[in-house]
Design a protein around this motif. Structure first.
Motif, PDB file in Angstrom:
ATOM      1  N   ASN A  93       0.719  -1.295   0.066  1.00 51.29           N
ATOM      2  CA  ASN A  93      -0.221   0.092  -0.074  1.00 51.29           C
ATOM      3  C   ASN A  93       1.063   1.113  -0.215  1.00 51.29           C
ATOM      4  O   ASN A  93       0.181   2.238   0.093  1.00 51.29           O
ATOM      5  CB  ASN A  93      -0.970  -0.103   1.053  1.00 51.29           C
ATOM      6  N   HIS A  94       2.292   1.167  -0.034  1.00 50.96           N
ATOM      7  CA  HIS A  94       2.917   2.345   0.154  1.00 50.96           C
ATOM      8  C   HIS A  94       4.149   2.268  -0.906  1.00 50.96           C
ATOM      9  O   HIS A  94       4.910   1.214  -0.561  1.00 50.96           O
ATOM     10  CB  HIS A  94       3.432   2.522   1.628  1.00 50.96           C
ATOM     11  N   GLU A  95       4.494   3.286  -1.621  1.00 49.13           N
ATOM     12  CA  GLU A  95       5.514   3.043  -2.694  1.00 49.13           C
ATOM     13  C   GLU A  95       6.918   3.617  -2.170  1.00 49.13           C
ATOM     14  O   GLU A  95       6.890   4.675  -1.438  1.00 49.13           O
ATOM     15  CB  GLU A  95       5.147   3.777  -3.917  1.00 49.13           C
ATOM     16  N   PHE A  96       7.904   2.855  -2.338  1.00 48.07           N
ATOM     17  CA  PHE A  96       9.287   3.228  -2.115  1.00 48.07           C
ATOM     18  C   PHE A  96      10.176   3.011  -3.283  1.00 48.07           C
ATOM     19  O   PHE A  96       9.942   2.158  -4.118  1.00 48.07           O
ATOM     20  CB  PHE A  96       9.692   2.497  -0.893  1.00 48.07           C
ATOM     21  N   ASP A  97      11.364   4.011  -3.293  1.00 43.93           N
ATOM     22  CA  ASP A  97      12.188   3.854  -4.579  1.00 43.93           C
ATOM     23  C   ASP A  97      13.224   2.724  -4.062  1.00 43.93           C
ATOM     24  O   ASP A  97      13.860   2.050  -4.909  1.00 43.93           O
ATOM     25  CB  ASP A  97      13.075   5.069  -4.563  1.00 43.93           C
ATOM     26  N   ILE A  98      13.467   2.783  -2.628  1.00 40.36           N
ATOM     27  CA  ILE A  98      14.493   1.759  -2.273  1.00 40.36           C
ATOM     28  C   ILE A  98      14.056   0.984  -0.842  1.00 40.36           C
ATOM     29  O   ILE A  98      13.465   1.622  -0.213  1.00 40.36           O
ATOM     30  CB  ILE A  98      15.962   2.293  -2.061  1.00 40.36           C
ATOM     31  N   LYS A  99      14.329  -0.277  -0.835  1.00 43.81           N
ATOM     32  CA  LYS A  99      13.866  -0.980   0.398  1.00 43.81           C
ATOM     33  C   LYS A  99      15.084  -1.757   0.841  1.00 43.81           C
ATOM     34  O   LYS A  99      15.454  -2.591   0.085  1.00 43.81           O
ATOM     35  CB  LYS A  99      12.609  -1.989   0.024  1.00 43.81           C
ATOM     36  N   LEU A 100      15.516  -1.469   2.161  1.00 40.96           N
ATOM     37  CA  LEU A 100      16.457  -1.984   2.808  1.00 40.96           C
ATOM     38  C   LEU A 100      15.793  -3.005   3.563  1.00 40.96           C
ATOM     39  O   LEU A 100      14.963  -2.970   4.211  1.00 40.96           O
ATOM     40  CB  LEU A 100      17.327  -1.100   3.781  1.00 40.96           C
ATOM     41  N   HIS A 245      32.506  -0.803  -8.773  1.00 39.51           N
ATOM     42  CA  HIS A 245      31.131  -0.165  -8.995  1.00 39.51           C
ATOM     43  C   HIS A 245      30.268  -0.501  -7.939  1.00 39.51           C
ATOM     44  O   HIS A 245      30.536  -0.908  -6.931  1.00 39.51           O
ATOM     45  CB  HIS A 245      30.320  -0.882 -10.198  1.00 39.51           C
ATOM     46  N   VAL A 246      29.182   0.579  -7.785  1.00 39.99           N
ATOM     47  CA  VAL A 246      28.194   0.547  -6.588  1.00 39.99           C
ATOM     48  C   VAL A 246      26.945   0.641  -7.391  1.00 39.99           C
ATOM     49  O   VAL A 246      26.719   1.086  -8.483  1.00 39.99           O
ATOM     50  CB  VAL A 246      28.361   1.722  -5.646  1.00 39.99           C
ATOM     51  N   ASN A 247      25.776   0.513  -6.563  1.00 33.31           N
ATOM     52  CA  ASN A 247      24.457   0.465  -7.089  1.00 33.31           C
ATOM     53  C   ASN A 247      23.523   1.763  -6.581  1.00 33.31           C
ATOM     54  O   ASN A 247      23.923   1.913  -5.434  1.00 33.31           O
ATOM     55  CB  ASN A 247      23.769  -0.746  -7.109  1.00 33.31           C
ATOM     56  N   VAL A 248      22.649   2.237  -7.549  1.00 33.71           N
ATOM     57  CA  VAL A 248      21.481   2.819  -6.833  1.00 33.71           C
ATOM     58  C   VAL A 248      20.197   2.402  -7.210  1.00 33.71           C
ATOM     59  O   VAL A 248      19.980   1.741  -8.300  1.00 33.71           O
ATOM     60  CB  VAL A 248      21.768   4.214  -7.635  1.00 33.71           C
ATOM     61  N   PHE A 249      19.278   2.412  -6.106  1.00 36.53           N
ATOM     62  CA  PHE A 249      18.072   1.861  -6.392  1.00 36.53           C
ATOM     63  C   PHE A 249      17.008   2.964  -6.556  1.00 36.53           C
ATOM     64  O   PHE A 249      16.895   3.784  -5.579  1.00 36.53           O
ATOM     65  CB  PHE A 249      17.705   0.956  -5.568  1.00 36.53           C
TER      66      PHE A 249
END
Ligand SMILES: [Zn+2]
Length: 268
Positions: A93-100, A245-249
């Motif tokens: 029910n809630h949107e997020f760009d990144i989930k840890l 490299h590193v990553n972005v979510f």
């Protein structure tokens, strides 16, 4: 492309008092916070710790228009056994760009509680990773496996002691993390405030050798002066492990950022 801290808290988290706007003068063009979602939280008398999503959205929209920055939404999901259905419902029910995904507690206590210091370190380590193994089997819908060493931050283990007790379990946990596309978080708070660099040297090699290819750097800041702490050290650490490299979510997308391209702001 510019990299930015992938693990940050504000006063939308139960354990931070920091205002989001205080991070704005340090942030580059892109910024994200990752606020706590912890059901049945032992640190809050077993109450559910939820962010106020509507207020969070309003504050992000306000700061976007004031600063012109791109600001993303993030959550640090505290996974604990028996809470999976509530977590799933909240996230649907809630949107997020990144989930840890984090493993903070075992239903009775948080592994950063003072009592853990007085427990047998081998027993704590064994308990923590057995729990994590069960929990990650039950719930793994996220982008990043945050601070794999959270439960042993207070124990001052050598990497040899750690490997003997947790090596097999951690290997199995990382196999699942890789299967479910979870990134390995280089958590600079664990490494430099809790002195767990040795454990990170050990664990990142396991993740990498099992075929893991996703990495993030997170300061786990709860105050503005902790934002992007030790990021230049974290970059040197990754390079020393032959990772470049590193990553972005961001919502439904993952970006690879070569370390050579990481902004000067972070590098030096
Ligand atoms: Zn955190």
């Amino acid at each position: 492309m510019k990299y930015y801290d992938q693990h940050v808290h504000t006063d939308f988290s139960f354990d931070s008092q920091e205002k989001m706007e205080h991070y704005m003068r340090l942030a580059g063009d892109d910024f994200v916070t990752t606020e706590h979602l912890e059901f049945h939280n032992p640190d809050e008398k077993d109450q559910d710790s939820l962010l106020d999503y509507d207020a969070y959205t309003r504050e992000i929209d306000r700061l976007k228009s004031v600063t012109g920055k791109r600001i993303y939404k993030g959550v640090e999901v505290g996974v604990s056994l028996g809470q999976e259905d509530k977590i799933r419902e909240y996230l649907s029910n809630h949107e997020f760009d990144i989930k840890l995904l984090s493993f903070h507690q075992n239903g009775q206590f948080d592994f950063m509680d003072d009592k853990v210091k007085h427990m047998d370190p081998v027993e704590v380590t064994d308990l923590y990773y057995r729990n994590m193994w069960k929990e990650i089997n039950a719930f793994h819908d996220g982008d990043v496996l945050a601070h794999f060493d959270y439960g042993v931050r207070q124990l001052n283990l050598t990497s040899g002691q750690f490997a003997t007790t947790a090596g097999v379990l951690l290997t199995n946990i990382f196999k699942l993390a890789i299967r479910y596309d979870l990134a390995f978080e280089v958590n600079t708070k664990s490494m430099y405030r809790y002195h767990n660099i040795g454990l990170y040297d050990y664990a990142i090699e396991i993740y990498k050798q099992l075929g893991g290819k996703r990495y993030t750097i997170g300061s786990d800041a709860h105050k503005v002066d902790q934002f992007e702490n030790h990021f230049s050290d974290a970059i040197a650490f990754l390079q020393a492990h032959d990772i470049h490299h590193v990553n972005v979510f961001r919502k439904n997308s993952m970006t690879i950022v070569p370390l050579d391209d990481v902004d000067e702001r972070i590098k030096y």
